[in-house]
Design an enzyme around this catalytic site. Structure first.
Site, PDB file in Angstrom:
ATOM      1  N   CYS A  69      -9.675 -57.283 -70.551  1.00 11.52           N
ATOM      2  CA  CYS A  69      -9.828 -58.740 -70.706  1.00 11.52           C
ATOM      3  C   CYS A  69      -8.874 -59.554 -69.822  1.00 11.52           C
ATOM      4  O   CYS A  69      -8.964 -60.771 -69.782  1.00 11.52           O
ATOM      5  CB  CYS A  69      -9.699 -59.151 -72.167  1.00 11.52           C
ATOM      6  SG  CYS A  69      -8.298 -58.408 -72.981  1.00 11.52           S
ATOM      7  N   SER A  89     -12.684 -50.210 -69.716  1.00 14.92           N
ATOM      8  CA  SER A  89     -13.717 -50.759 -70.593  1.00 14.92           C
ATOM      9  C   SER A  89     -14.621 -51.623 -69.721  1.00 14.92           C
ATOM     10  O   SER A  89     -14.146 -52.318 -68.819  1.00 14.92           O
ATOM     11  CB  SER A  89     -13.071 -51.628 -71.665  1.00 14.92           C
ATOM     12  OG  SER A  89     -14.034 -52.494 -72.217  1.00 14.92           O
ATOM     13  N   LYS A 128      -8.063 -66.569 -64.353  1.00 15.54           N
ATOM     14  CA  LYS A 128      -9.372 -66.826 -64.973  1.00 15.54           C
ATOM     15  C   LYS A 128     -10.254 -67.690 -64.076  1.00 15.54           C
ATOM     16  O   LYS A 128     -11.468 -67.702 -64.199  1.00 15.54           O
ATOM     17  CB  LYS A 128      -9.181 -67.517 -66.322  1.00 15.54           C
ATOM     18  CG  LYS A 128      -8.514 -66.650 -67.363  1.00 15.54           C
ATOM     19  CD  LYS A 128      -9.517 -65.823 -68.130  1.00 15.54           C
ATOM     20  CE  LYS A 128      -8.817 -64.857 -69.064  1.00 15.54           C
ATOM     21  NZ  LYS A 128      -9.700 -63.792 -69.538  1.00 15.54           N
ATOM     22  N   GLU A 131     -11.934 -65.213 -62.044  1.00 16.80           N
ATOM     23  CA  GLU A 131     -12.825 -64.355 -62.830  1.00 16.80           C
ATOM     24  C   GLU A 131     -14.245 -64.919 -62.940  1.00 16.80           C
ATOM     25  O   GLU A 131     -15.212 -64.168 -62.919  1.00 16.80           O
ATOM     26  CB  GLU A 131     -12.241 -64.176 -64.240  1.00 16.80           C
ATOM     27  CG  GLU A 131     -13.076 -63.242 -65.114  1.00 16.80           C
ATOM     28  CD  GLU A 131     -12.596 -63.244 -66.554  1.00 16.80           C
ATOM     29  OE1 GLU A 131     -12.197 -62.187 -67.043  1.00 16.80           O
ATOM     30  OE2 GLU A 131     -12.609 -64.312 -67.198  1.00 16.80           O
TER      31      GLU A 131
END
Ligand code: SF4
Length: 361
Positions: A69, A89, A128, A131
């Site tokens: 994350c 992940s 972010k 991202e």
């Protein structure tokens, strides 16, 4: 964001509620305000399921599994640690998941044309911003899932520029159904929090029972690398939590050394956060005066501890502390996604990684 936004506006802690933040955003002109904690619960549902899959079908080469994350960590992986890509992940971050859900599930539910939705996320983080355009997977709704990502400091500036008297605002709830969240989601922002939240749900997935003790004191605090062993019905699961990039590198070296020596890897499940302390100390969070600096430049460990404490206290006092008991998440799966790890969940909530850098270790 919730742990720090009040600092940027000189609000005392009791006034810096997420309800007041939601009210400020509505006042600025946003039609709907969701809570990224909702999608942190969703991340845990998907990540817990991935962990279960690895445990059920795994051989020794499946381990470790890394959390995904933190986009700065994803960037580092794609550029420098290509050998670790299979261990990542595939879950998108909460920011990316909420964007995908807003422009698909929510849009359908509300009868809104997704082409007319602009999703603006408020994040503690400058990575972010990168991202949201990282790859085609960030357009899983058919549009860019998150249109703009602003930081906590930018939010504070917007509130000030809008001339809102934020001290006079009353708490407002985040909009349903992308607003409900558990205590597990709240602690995502502090180092050790994602792992704690994931273990609570992974334990349930694997055993069908709830964990007795929901806290893992060994992975709390600001030690750079923290580790412990969790007994899941007789299976010893070795976990590690690393924050700060230098510490991450040490963990990777340990994993590689074990492999090269033909030994079991030292950890099964590893949480990584690029920032020391986790997102509470992200690059977009309010800064404080540091010695010999003319203006606010950094974050001290005292501030990190205070922000983390705020999140862990919120979790302790939450009515529901488990992602898998979030009623809105259950409805989302029942109405739209099917089950965790379904084809639709993969299409909207997962990503894949490609080697990008020129350097391979
Ligand atoms: Fe962003 Fe830092 Fe959080 Fe990573 S740890 S997501 S870089 S704020």
């Amino acid at each position: 964001v919730r742990a720090a936004w009040g600092e940027a506006l000189d609000l005392p802690a009791y006034m810096a509620t997420e309800g007041r933040m939601a009210a400020a955003l509505k006042k600025i002109g946003f039609d709907y305000v969701f809570d990224t904690n909702f999608s942190a619960d969703l991340t845990i549902m998907e990540e817990g399921n991935e962990f279960l899959e690895r445990m059920t079908h795994a051989d020794q080469y499946s381990w470790p599994m890394f959390t995904s994350c933190c986009p700065a960590w994803v960037d580092l992986l794609e550029k420098y640690h290509h050998d670790m890509i299979p261990h990542f992940s595939t879950c998108k971050s909460p920011q990316s998941m909420v964007g995908a859900m807003a422009k698909t599930y929510y849009a359908e539910k509300m009868g809104i044309d997704p082409a007319k939705i602009r999703v603006v996320s408020v994040m503690p983080c400058t990575a972010k911003k990168w991202e949201i355009v990282r790859s085609e997977d960030m357009r899983s709704s058919g549009f860019q899932d998150v249109d703009v990502s602003i930081t906590t400091r930018e939010l504070a500036r917007m509130i000030k520029q809008a001339g809102i008297d934020f001290r006079k605002l009353h708490d407002e709830e985040a909009d349903s159904p992308l607003g409900e969240y558990s205590g597990a989601a709240t602690i995502f922002g502090a180092t050790g929090g994602v792992m704690t939240a994931a273990l609570r749900t992974a334990y349930f997935y694997i055993t069908g029972e709830e964990l007795g003790n929901l806290d893992f004191k060994e992975i709390d605090g600001l030690e750079g690398i923290k580790a412990c062993e969790v007994d899941i019905k007789g299976t010893k699961v070795r976990i590690a939590v690393a924050h700060g990039i230098g510490n991450v590198e040490q963990v990777l070296d340990k994993v590689r050394a074990a492999r090269e020596n033909g030994e079991e890897v030292p950890y099964h499940f590893i949480e990584v956060m690029a920032c020391r302390g986790g997102c509470i100390a992200g690059g977009g969070q309010p800064r404080v005066m540091m010695p010999d600096q003319p203006k606010p430049r950094g974050i001290t460990d005292d501030i990190r501890k205070k922000r983390a404490r705020g999140l862990f206290d919120e979790d302790l006092n939450a009515k529901n502390r488990l992602s898998h008991h979030n009623e809105s998440i259950k409805t989302l799966y029942a109405e739209y996604l099917g089950k965790a790890g379904s084809e639709k969940a993969h299409e909207l909530l997962h990503t894949h990684y490609v080697p990008r850098g020129l350097y391979k270790k």
